[in-house]
Design a protein around this motif. Sequence first.
Motif, PDB file in Angstrom:
ATOM      1  N   TRP A  51      80.896   4.025  11.538  1.00 38.72           N
ATOM      2  CA  TRP A  51      80.794   2.791  12.314  1.00 38.72           C
ATOM      3  C   TRP A  51      82.140   2.163  12.652  1.00 38.72           C
ATOM      4  CZ3 TRP A  51      76.964   1.178  15.138  1.00 38.72           C
ATOM      5  CH2 TRP A  51      75.639   1.481  14.804  1.00 38.72           C
ATOM      6  N   GLY A  52      83.208   2.541  11.936  1.00 34.66           N
ATOM      7  CA  GLY A  52      84.500   1.928  12.209  1.00 34.66           C
ATOM      8  C   GLY A  52      85.579   2.495  11.316  1.00 34.66           C
ATOM      9  N   PRO A  53      86.789   1.958  11.419  1.00 30.81           N
ATOM     10  CA  PRO A  53      87.927   2.506  10.676  1.00 30.81           C
ATOM     11  C   PRO A  53      87.793   2.431   9.165  1.00 30.81           C
ATOM     12  CG  PRO A  53      88.683   1.163  12.510  1.00 30.81           C
ATOM     13  CD  PRO A  53      87.207   0.938  12.395  1.00 30.81           C
ATOM     14  N   GLU A  54      86.921   1.565   8.667  1.00 35.88           N
ATOM     15  CA  GLU A  54      86.701   1.506   7.219  1.00 35.88           C
ATOM     16  C   GLU A  54      85.987   2.749   6.700  1.00 35.88           C
ATOM     17  OE1 GLU A  54      86.812  -2.505   9.051  1.00 35.88           O
ATOM     18  OE2 GLU A  54      85.570  -0.734   9.385  1.00 35.88           O
ATOM     19  N   GLY A  55      85.357   3.490   7.607  1.00 31.87           N
ATOM     20  CA  GLY A  55      84.669   4.714   7.212  1.00 31.87           C
ATOM     21  C   GLY A  55      83.233   4.520   6.777  1.00 31.87           C
ATOM     22  N   LEU A  56      82.654   3.333   6.999  1.00 36.28           N
ATOM     23  CA  LEU A  56      81.246   3.123   6.658  1.00 36.28           C
ATOM     24  C   LEU A  56      80.377   4.025   7.518  1.00 36.28           C
ATOM     25  CD1 LEU A  56      79.071   1.478   5.095  1.00 36.28           C
ATOM     26  CD2 LEU A  56      79.044  -0.079   7.063  1.00 36.28           C
ATOM     27  N   THR A  57      79.544   4.834   6.874  1.00 30.04           N
ATOM     28  CA  THR A  57      78.688   5.766   7.590  1.00 30.04           C
ATOM     29  C   THR A  57      77.301   5.167   7.787  1.00 30.04           C
ATOM     30  OG1 THR A  57      77.848   6.846   5.609  1.00 30.04           O
ATOM     31  CG2 THR A  57      79.924   7.700   6.542  1.00 30.04           C
ATOM     32  N   GLU A  58      76.583   5.715   8.768  1.00 30.29           N
ATOM     33  CA  GLU A  58      75.205   5.274   8.975  1.00 30.29           C
ATOM     34  C   GLU A  58      74.323   5.707   7.812  1.00 30.29           C
ATOM     35  OE1 GLU A  58      71.603   3.745  10.549  1.00 30.29           O
ATOM     36  OE2 GLU A  58      73.711   3.168  10.535  1.00 30.29           O
ATOM     37  N   ASP A  59      74.667   6.804   7.136  1.00 28.70           N
ATOM     38  CA  ASP A  59      73.912   7.199   5.944  1.00 28.70           C
ATOM     39  C   ASP A  59      73.913   6.069   4.924  1.00 28.70           C
ATOM     40  OD1 ASP A  59      72.970   9.886   6.392  1.00 28.70           O
ATOM     41  OD2 ASP A  59      75.057  10.536   6.331  1.00 28.70           O
ATOM     42  N   ASP A  60      75.049   5.385   4.787  1.00 22.33           N
ATOM     43  CA  ASP A  60      75.151   4.289   3.819  1.00 22.33           C
ATOM     44  C   ASP A  60      74.668   2.959   4.394  1.00 22.33           C
ATOM     45  OD1 ASP A  60      76.183   5.866   1.769  1.00 22.33           O
ATOM     46  OD2 ASP A  60      78.246   5.588   2.443  1.00 22.33           O
ATOM     47  N   ALA A  61      74.928   2.723   5.683  1.00 22.08           N
ATOM     48  CA  ALA A  61      74.607   1.425   6.275  1.00 22.08           C
ATOM     49  C   ALA A  61      73.127   1.289   6.621  1.00 22.08           C
ATOM     50  CB  ALA A  61      75.454   1.197   7.521  1.00 22.08           C
ATOM     51  N   GLY A  62      72.509   2.350   7.158  1.00 25.12           N
ATOM     52  CA  GLY A  62      71.100   2.311   7.535  1.00 25.12           C
ATOM     53  C   GLY A  62      70.783   1.285   8.607  1.00 25.12           C
ATOM     54  N   VAL A  63      71.719   1.055   9.508  1.00 29.90           N
ATOM     55  CA  VAL A  63      71.555   0.012  10.521  1.00 29.90           C
ATOM     56  C   VAL A  63      70.533   0.405  11.583  1.00 29.90           C
ATOM     57  CG1 VAL A  63      72.755  -1.301  12.317  1.00 29.90           C
ATOM     58  CG2 VAL A  63      73.877  -0.879  10.132  1.00 29.90           C
ATOM     59  N   LEU A  64      70.477   1.687  11.930  1.00 26.56           N
ATOM     60  CA  LEU A  64      69.563   2.132  12.981  1.00 26.56           C
ATOM     61  C   LEU A  64      68.102   2.155  12.530  1.00 26.56           C
ATOM     62  CD1 LEU A  64      71.385   5.134  14.693  1.00 26.56           C
ATOM     63  CD2 LEU A  64      71.587   2.695  15.180  1.00 26.56           C
ATOM     64  N   GLY A  65      67.883   2.247  11.234  1.00 25.06           N
ATOM     65  CA  GLY A  65      66.535   2.520  10.758  1.00 25.06           C
ATOM     66  C   GLY A  65      66.221   4.000  10.927  1.00 25.06           C
ATOM     67  N   ALA A  66      64.998   4.371  10.671  1.00 26.32           N
ATOM     68  CA  ALA A  66      64.590   5.768  10.799  1.00 26.32           C
ATOM     69  C   ALA A  66      64.665   6.201  12.261  1.00 26.32           C
ATOM     70  CB  ALA A  66      63.178   5.955  10.265  1.00 26.32           C
ATOM     71  N   VAL A  67      65.270   7.369  12.518  1.00 22.13           N
ATOM     72  CA  VAL A  67      65.405   7.857  13.894  1.00 22.13           C
ATOM     73  C   VAL A  67      64.532   9.073  14.166  1.00 22.13           C
ATOM     74  CG1 VAL A  67      67.737   6.948  14.162  1.00 22.13           C
ATOM     75  CG2 VAL A  67      67.412   9.282  13.282  1.00 22.13           C
ATOM     76  N   GLU A  68      63.897   9.615  13.164  1.00 22.18           N
ATOM     77  CA  GLU A  68      63.078  10.812  13.362  1.00 22.18           C
ATOM     78  C   GLU A  68      61.973  10.548  14.389  1.00 22.18           C
ATOM     79  OE1 GLU A  68      60.509  14.120  10.801  1.00 22.18           O
ATOM     80  OE2 GLU A  68      61.392  12.362   9.806  1.00 22.18           O
ATOM     81  N   GLY A  69      61.896  11.444  15.383  1.00 27.14           N
ATOM     82  CA  GLY A  69      60.879  11.340  16.408  1.00 27.14           C
ATOM     83  C   GLY A  69      61.137  10.282  17.465  1.00 27.14           C
TER      84      GLY A  69
END
Length: 273
Positions: A51-69
């Motif tokens: 998500w940014g230079p700090e290196g926070l990943t979506e795996d850790d942040a979960g901002v999108l919610g579930a994307v499957e399907g």
Amino acid sequence: MADHLPQRVRVERRPVDEAESRRANGPDWDRYADEYQATHGDFLGNTGFVWGPEGLTEDDAGVLGAVEGKDVLEVGSGAGQCSRWVRLRGGRSVGLDLSLRQLQHSRRLDEESGVAVPSVLGTATRLPFGPGTFDVVFCSFGALQFVADIDDAVAEVARVLRPGGRFAFSVTHPTRWSFPDDPSAAGLTAATSYWDRTPYVEVDDESGRVAYVEHHRTLGDWVGLLAGHDFRLVALVEPEWPEGHERVWGGWSQTRGRLIPGTAIFAADLPPG
């Protein structure tokens, strides 16, 4: 702000409209794409979501919610790293970027990773998709801060999202605009007003043409923009600089990141149908 300031440009703060922003930023990213991917590609990962230079990943942040399907659009997709992450988790992601050269890098990474992301050349203020096409639209440090007509961009996101859809994006944290773009301790002294929304502009000394533009909005501006298009803010994440993370990226560094935020991540939902 920019981490690729060449010697031949001068920095200004002055009004710049959407047409001039687009004329500057598209070619600028075409010129800078090779260096950007060479410098930051390993950090981003071919199929990673940072998500940014700090290196926070979506795996850790979960901002999108579930994307499957789900049908997912990445605005300002660059080389499509985040969209590949979505595809590996069962989402049907599509990328859009203003830079042809960035999309060429996306095609290269399609082949290297074996995860292909359909991508189109376009602008955030006129998305080439029909109404209600997507369940999720996101932008990871991409197009939004390079857009002058930001209300048009948010309106376009609302248009292409389905009822109940999610819009998530990261931008330079608005408080950072008060400080010089300097990763050292010298960049810790506020120099300009947080409420000064005058764009950051790089001008080519030889031609006098605008070569690069970024636009500043306050936290309140972003909340107001989202509310004005019926979005309900569900998250505002301000990643802390992680211990042991020594990467310097433009104005971002451990020295500054321990004291002031560098990234703001917003997540907002449209009302359900």
